[in-house]
Design a protein around this motif. Sequence first.
Motif, PDB file in Angstrom:
ATOM      1  N   LYS A  65     -19.320  31.505  -5.293  1.00  0.00           N
ATOM      2  CA  LYS A  65     -18.441  32.665  -5.163  1.00  0.00           C
ATOM      3  C   LYS A  65     -18.961  33.618  -4.077  1.00  0.00           C
ATOM      4  O   LYS A  65     -18.191  34.121  -3.268  1.00  0.00           O
ATOM      5  CB  LYS A  65     -18.342  33.401  -6.508  1.00  0.00           C
ATOM      6  N   ILE A  66     -20.276  33.834  -4.064  1.00  0.00           N
ATOM      7  CA  ILE A  66     -20.880  34.699  -3.049  1.00  0.00           C
ATOM      8  C   ILE A  66     -20.618  34.124  -1.654  1.00  0.00           C
ATOM      9  O   ILE A  66     -20.197  34.846  -0.742  1.00  0.00           O
ATOM     10  CB  ILE A  66     -22.397  34.861  -3.294  1.00  0.00           C
ATOM     11  N   CYS A  67     -20.845  32.820  -1.494  1.00  0.00           N
ATOM     12  CA  CYS A  67     -20.628  32.182  -0.194  1.00  0.00           C
ATOM     13  C   CYS A  67     -19.162  32.305   0.237  1.00  0.00           C
ATOM     14  O   CYS A  67     -18.873  32.625   1.387  1.00  0.00           O
ATOM     15  CB  CYS A  67     -21.043  30.712  -0.239  1.00  0.00           C
ATOM     16  N   SER A  68     -18.260  32.070  -0.689  1.00  0.00           N
ATOM     17  CA  SER A  68     -16.829  32.167  -0.376  1.00  0.00           C
ATOM     18  C   SER A  68     -16.452  33.586   0.049  1.00  0.00           C
ATOM     19  O   SER A  68     -15.698  33.777   1.009  1.00  0.00           O
ATOM     20  CB  SER A  68     -15.989  31.751  -1.582  1.00  0.00           C
ATOM     21  N   GLU A  69     -16.982  34.573  -0.662  1.00  0.00           N
ATOM     22  CA  GLU A  69     -16.689  35.965  -0.320  1.00  0.00           C
ATOM     23  C   GLU A  69     -17.245  36.328   1.053  1.00  0.00           C
ATOM     24  O   GLU A  69     -16.580  36.998   1.845  1.00  0.00           O
ATOM     25  CB  GLU A  69     -17.262  36.905  -1.383  1.00  0.00           C
ATOM     26  N   ARG A  70     -18.464  35.874   1.347  1.00  0.00           N
ATOM     27  CA  ARG A  70     -19.069  36.166   2.648  1.00  0.00           C
ATOM     28  C   ARG A  70     -18.262  35.526   3.779  1.00  0.00           C
ATOM     29  O   ARG A  70     -18.052  36.120   4.821  1.00  0.00           O
ATOM     30  CB  ARG A  70     -20.520  35.670   2.723  1.00  0.00           C
ATOM     31  N   LEU A  71     -17.795  34.293   3.553  1.00  0.00           N
ATOM     32  CA  LEU A  71     -16.986  33.619   4.568  1.00  0.00           C
ATOM     33  C   LEU A  71     -15.653  34.334   4.778  1.00  0.00           C
ATOM     34  O   LEU A  71     -15.187  34.481   5.910  1.00  0.00           O
ATOM     35  CB  LEU A  71     -16.737  32.159   4.176  1.00  0.00           C
ATOM     36  N   LYS A  72     -15.062  34.774   3.686  1.00  0.00           N
ATOM     37  CA  LYS A  72     -13.792  35.496   3.781  1.00  0.00           C
ATOM     38  C   LYS A  72     -13.979  36.797   4.577  1.00  0.00           C
ATOM     39  O   LYS A  72     -13.147  37.151   5.408  1.00  0.00           O
ATOM     40  CB  LYS A  72     -13.241  35.784   2.387  1.00  0.00           C
ATOM     41  N   GLU A  73     -15.080  37.505   4.303  1.00  0.00           N
ATOM     42  CA  GLU A  73     -15.387  38.731   5.039  1.00  0.00           C
ATOM     43  C   GLU A  73     -15.553  38.435   6.531  1.00  0.00           C
ATOM     44  O   GLU A  73     -15.035  39.167   7.372  1.00  0.00           O
ATOM     45  CB  GLU A  73     -16.674  39.368   4.509  1.00  0.00           C
ATOM     46  N   ALA A  74     -16.260  37.363   6.832  1.00  0.00           N
ATOM     47  CA  ALA A  74     -16.495  36.996   8.230  1.00  0.00           C
ATOM     48  C   ALA A  74     -15.185  36.632   8.917  1.00  0.00           C
ATOM     49  O   ALA A  74     -14.940  37.049  10.060  1.00  0.00           O
ATOM     50  CB  ALA A  74     -17.479  35.839   8.320  1.00  0.00           C
ATOM     51  N   GLU A  75     -14.339  35.876   8.241  1.00  0.00           N
ATOM     52  CA  GLU A  75     -13.050  35.507   8.820  1.00  0.00           C
ATOM     53  C   GLU A  75     -12.216  36.742   9.130  1.00  0.00           C
ATOM     54  O   GLU A  75     -11.506  36.788  10.125  1.00  0.00           O
ATOM     55  CB  GLU A  75     -12.275  34.598   7.871  1.00  0.00           C
ATOM     56  N   ILE A  97     -13.232  38.220  12.465  1.00  0.00           N
ATOM     57  CA  ILE A  97     -13.045  37.422  13.671  1.00  0.00           C
ATOM     58  C   ILE A  97     -11.670  37.714  14.269  1.00  0.00           C
ATOM     59  O   ILE A  97     -10.650  37.620  13.607  1.00  0.00           O
ATOM     60  CB  ILE A  97     -13.178  35.920  13.365  1.00  0.00           C
ATOM     61  N   GLU A  98     -11.684  38.069  15.499  1.00  0.00           N
ATOM     62  CA  GLU A  98     -10.444  38.280  16.239  1.00  0.00           C
ATOM     63  C   GLU A  98     -10.534  37.471  17.522  1.00  0.00           C
ATOM     64  O   GLU A  98     -11.623  37.153  18.003  1.00  0.00           O
ATOM     65  CB  GLU A  98     -10.244  39.752  16.574  1.00  0.00           C
ATOM     66  N   PHE A  99      -9.397  37.158  18.060  1.00  0.00           N
ATOM     67  CA  PHE A  99      -9.400  36.436  19.318  1.00  0.00           C
ATOM     68  C   PHE A  99      -8.249  36.928  20.175  1.00  0.00           C
ATOM     69  O   PHE A  99      -7.300  37.552  19.694  1.00  0.00           O
ATOM     70  CB  PHE A  99      -9.323  34.926  19.090  1.00  0.00           C
ATOM     71  N   LEU A 100      -8.342  36.658  21.460  1.00  0.00           N
ATOM     72  CA  LEU A 100      -7.281  37.040  22.370  1.00  0.00           C
ATOM     73  C   LEU A 100      -6.289  35.893  22.454  1.00  0.00           C
ATOM     74  O   LEU A 100      -6.665  34.735  22.555  1.00  0.00           O
ATOM     75  CB  LEU A 100      -7.846  37.345  23.757  1.00  0.00           C
ATOM     76  N   SER A 109      -5.814  38.490  14.527  1.00  0.00           N
ATOM     77  CA  SER A 109      -6.782  38.202  13.473  1.00  0.00           C
ATOM     78  C   SER A 109      -6.793  36.705  13.210  1.00  0.00           C
ATOM     79  O   SER A 109      -5.744  36.071  13.122  1.00  0.00           O
ATOM     80  CB  SER A 109      -6.396  38.943  12.195  1.00  0.00           C
ATOM     81  N   ALA A 110      -7.969  36.139  13.060  1.00  0.00           N
ATOM     82  CA  ALA A 110      -8.082  34.713  12.769  1.00  0.00           C
ATOM     83  C   ALA A 110      -7.440  34.382  11.428  1.00  0.00           C
ATOM     84  O   ALA A 110      -6.843  33.328  11.261  1.00  0.00           O
ATOM     85  CB  ALA A 110      -9.542  34.287  12.777  1.00  0.00           C
ATOM     86  N   ILE A 111      -7.535  35.292  10.472  1.00  0.00           N
ATOM     87  CA  ILE A 111      -6.941  35.051   9.156  1.00  0.00           C
ATOM     88  C   ILE A 111      -5.421  35.000   9.257  1.00  0.00           C
ATOM     89  O   ILE A 111      -4.787  34.113   8.716  1.00  0.00           O
ATOM     90  CB  ILE A 111      -7.388  36.112   8.137  1.00  0.00           C
ATOM     91  N   ARG A 112      -4.844  35.956   9.968  1.00  0.00           N
ATOM     92  CA  ARG A 112      -3.380  35.979  10.091  1.00  0.00           C
ATOM     93  C   ARG A 112      -2.901  34.703  10.774  1.00  0.00           C
ATOM     94  O   ARG A 112      -1.938  34.082  10.340  1.00  0.00           O
ATOM     95  CB  ARG A 112      -2.934  37.204  10.890  1.00  0.00           C
TER      96      ARG A 112
END
Length: 92
Positions: free
Chosen positions: A46-56, A59-62, A74-77
Amino acid sequence: MAAKEKEISFEEALNELEQIAEKLERGQMTLEDSIKAYERGMDLKKICSERLKEAEGKIEFLAKAPDGKIVKESAIREHKEKEKKNKEEILF
């Protein structure tokens, strides 16, 4: 979640999770210890999943918009839109 778990890094959580998996795979733990290790492993997952979600989320890109302008996305969007499109393609 305990304060200790909030302080643990993704790498630390993943390392501990790998160690637990190795111990469980060896099958040399008592049933009670195996259950405790499994529960701890679930907490670490759960901790790993939450940390990955936060990182995602960070992350933004052009990207180039249809009108040719450069925009930040946004990478998530972007990921969610691709998932939605894939689901729609499956339905039709």
